[in-house]
Design a protein around this motif. Structure first.
Motif, mmCIF file in Angstrom:
data_model
loop_
_atom_site.group_PDB
_atom_site.id
_atom_site.type_symbol
_atom_site.label_atom_id
_atom_site.label_comp_id
_atom_site.label_asym_id
_atom_site.label_seq_id
_atom_site.Cartn_x
_atom_site.Cartn_y
_atom_site.Cartn_z
ATOM 1 N N SER A 115 43.240 42.952 51.240
ATOM 2 C CA SER A 115 42.817 43.597 49.996
ATOM 3 C C SER A 115 42.718 42.609 48.839
ATOM 4 O O SER A 115 43.549 41.710 48.709
ATOM 5 C CB SER A 115 43.801 44.711 49.610
ATOM 6 N N GLY A 116 41.706 42.800 48.012
ATOM 7 C CA GLY A 116 41.630 42.120 46.727
ATOM 8 C C GLY A 116 40.859 40.828 46.663
ATOM 9 O O GLY A 116 40.682 40.263 45.583
ATOM 10 N N ASP A 117 40.343 40.321 47.798
ATOM 11 C CA ASP A 117 39.653 39.025 47.767
ATOM 12 C C ASP A 117 38.405 39.061 46.898
ATOM 13 O O ASP A 117 37.994 38.020 46.351
ATOM 14 C CB ASP A 117 39.270 38.591 49.183
ATOM 15 N N GLU A 118 37.800 40.230 46.773
ATOM 16 C CA GLU A 118 36.578 40.360 45.976
ATOM 17 C C GLU A 118 36.845 40.220 44.479
ATOM 18 O O GLU A 118 35.904 40.119 43.677
ATOM 19 C CB GLU A 118 35.910 41.707 46.267
ATOM 20 N N LYS A 119 38.104 40.174 44.068
ATOM 21 C CA LYS A 119 38.453 40.044 42.651
ATOM 22 C C LYS A 119 38.410 38.598 42.180
ATOM 23 O O LYS A 119 38.521 38.334 40.976
ATOM 24 C CB LYS A 119 39.853 40.619 42.408
ATOM 25 N N PHE A 120 38.264 37.664 43.128
ATOM 26 C CA PHE A 120 38.289 36.244 42.789
ATOM 27 C C PHE A 120 36.889 35.649 42.862
ATOM 28 O O PHE A 120 36.063 36.077 43.663
ATOM 29 C CB PHE A 120 39.229 35.503 43.740
ATOM 30 N N ASP A 121 36.644 34.627 42.039
ATOM 31 C CA ASP A 121 35.293 34.050 41.972
ATOM 32 C C ASP A 121 35.188 32.725 42.724
ATOM 33 O O ASP A 121 34.224 31.991 42.562
ATOM 34 C CB ASP A 121 34.853 33.862 40.516
ATOM 35 N N THR A 122 36.187 32.418 43.560
ATOM 36 C CA THR A 122 36.164 31.185 44.344
ATOM 37 C C THR A 122 36.397 31.526 45.815
ATOM 38 O O THR A 122 36.895 32.608 46.138
ATOM 39 C CB THR A 122 37.241 30.192 43.863
ATOM 40 N N PRO A 123 36.082 30.613 46.733
ATOM 41 C CA PRO A 123 36.177 30.931 48.160
ATOM 42 C C PRO A 123 37.591 31.168 48.670
ATOM 43 O O PRO A 123 37.799 32.010 49.545
ATOM 44 C CB PRO A 123 35.566 29.690 48.834
ATOM 45 N N CYS A 124 38.579 30.414 48.169
ATOM 46 C CA CYS A 124 39.927 30.423 48.764
ATOM 47 C C CYS A 124 40.998 30.528 47.690
ATOM 48 O O CYS A 124 41.970 29.752 47.674
ATOM 49 C CB CYS A 124 40.150 29.168 49.595
#
Length: 265
Positions: A115-124
């Motif tokens: 959950s939540g990876d789409e909240k970040f603007d970088t790959p990792c």
């Protein structure tokens, strides 16, 4: 020919923690002849890790970009091998929503983990699944591939804010969820040079300092990596030389001296 039972016995010999978290990067062909093919490999991993968490990358970075910006959680195929593509379609597997560097997981806390990876603007990002691997003291299993395919190392570079690794600007990417909703996920990209092609340079130290060891799975040579120890070593190395992975040359004697002096403190 390898059976599920034989593969699971190899996982035991490799020291894979059944109740831990395991990320697998893989080349299916390297494993050799398996009774039942890719599904048997996935069965062996899933059943072995039934009391833990099994994670595979389901990346789409090779074709999701500004010209083709729509990532579908349910339909977009992976670009990192047949095992990852088969795995993401399995019952009970949960896929994260990052448009280029998604992962899929099954087992303990799979939904929370993805959950939540789409909240970040970088790959990792540190708060993404890649950073959660560190929080969970995960093992990473490189099956028939080497450190050049270890995405976690990109994460360490990102968390240390190593210059030149990510674009300054964002691409307008979108994630389509299983229920049809469309999310805007503006994303920075890995920039220019394929830095990961130079990750091999630190293998000797990973082995020496017990951040990694080598075994077998099927016919494949396997590298089993410790996320905590890798992070500690890479942090020290990249403090000495942020441009460590900017070329394909072996580590210099000067670098080795500085690093070993740092270790002795």
């Amino acid at each position: 020919m390898y059976t599920k039972q034989l593969l699971q016995s190899q996982l035991e010999k490799l020291g894979i923690h059944k109740q831990g978290t395991l990320l697998v990067h893989s080349s299916f062909k390297s494993i050799g002849e398996v009774d039942g093919g890719p599904d048997t490999v996935l069965d062996s991993l899933s059943e072995y890790m039934k009391d833990g968490l099994l994670v595979l990358p389901t990346h789409t970075w090779s074709y999701i970009d500004g010209k083709n910006p729509i990532f579908s959680v349910e339909d977009s195929p992976t670009c990192v091998g047949i095992l990852t593509e088969r795995f993401r379609k399995r019952k009970g597997v949960v896929r994260s929503w990052h448009p280029t560097h998604s992962v899929a997981a099954i087992g303990k806390d799979a939904t929370a983990f993805t959950s939540g990876d789409e909240k970040f603007d970088t790959p990792c990002a540190r708060g993404s699944a890649w950073g959660k691997l560190l929080d969970r003291q995960a093992q990473i299993m490189l099956v028939g591939v080497d450190l050049r395919r270890n995405t976690f190392m990109h994460g360490v570079e990102e968390w240390l804010d190593i210059p030149g690794r990510l674009t300054d600007t964002h691409e307008s990417l979108y994630t389509v969820l299983p229920d049809g909703r469309k999310l805007s996920v503006p994303s920075r990209r890995h920039y220019g040079l394929s830095w990961s092609e130079h990750f091999w340079k630190v293998e000797d130290y990973f082995l020496q300092l017990e951040a990694m060891y080598i075994g077998t799975f099927g016919d494949a040579e396997v590298r089993v990596c410790d996320t905590v120890k890798m992070t500690e070593i890479l942090t020290e190395m990249l403090t000495i030389d942020p441009e460590l992975f900017s070329d394909n040359e072996p580590l210099s004697e000067k670098f080795k001296q500085e690093f070993e002096a740092m270790l002795s403190r």
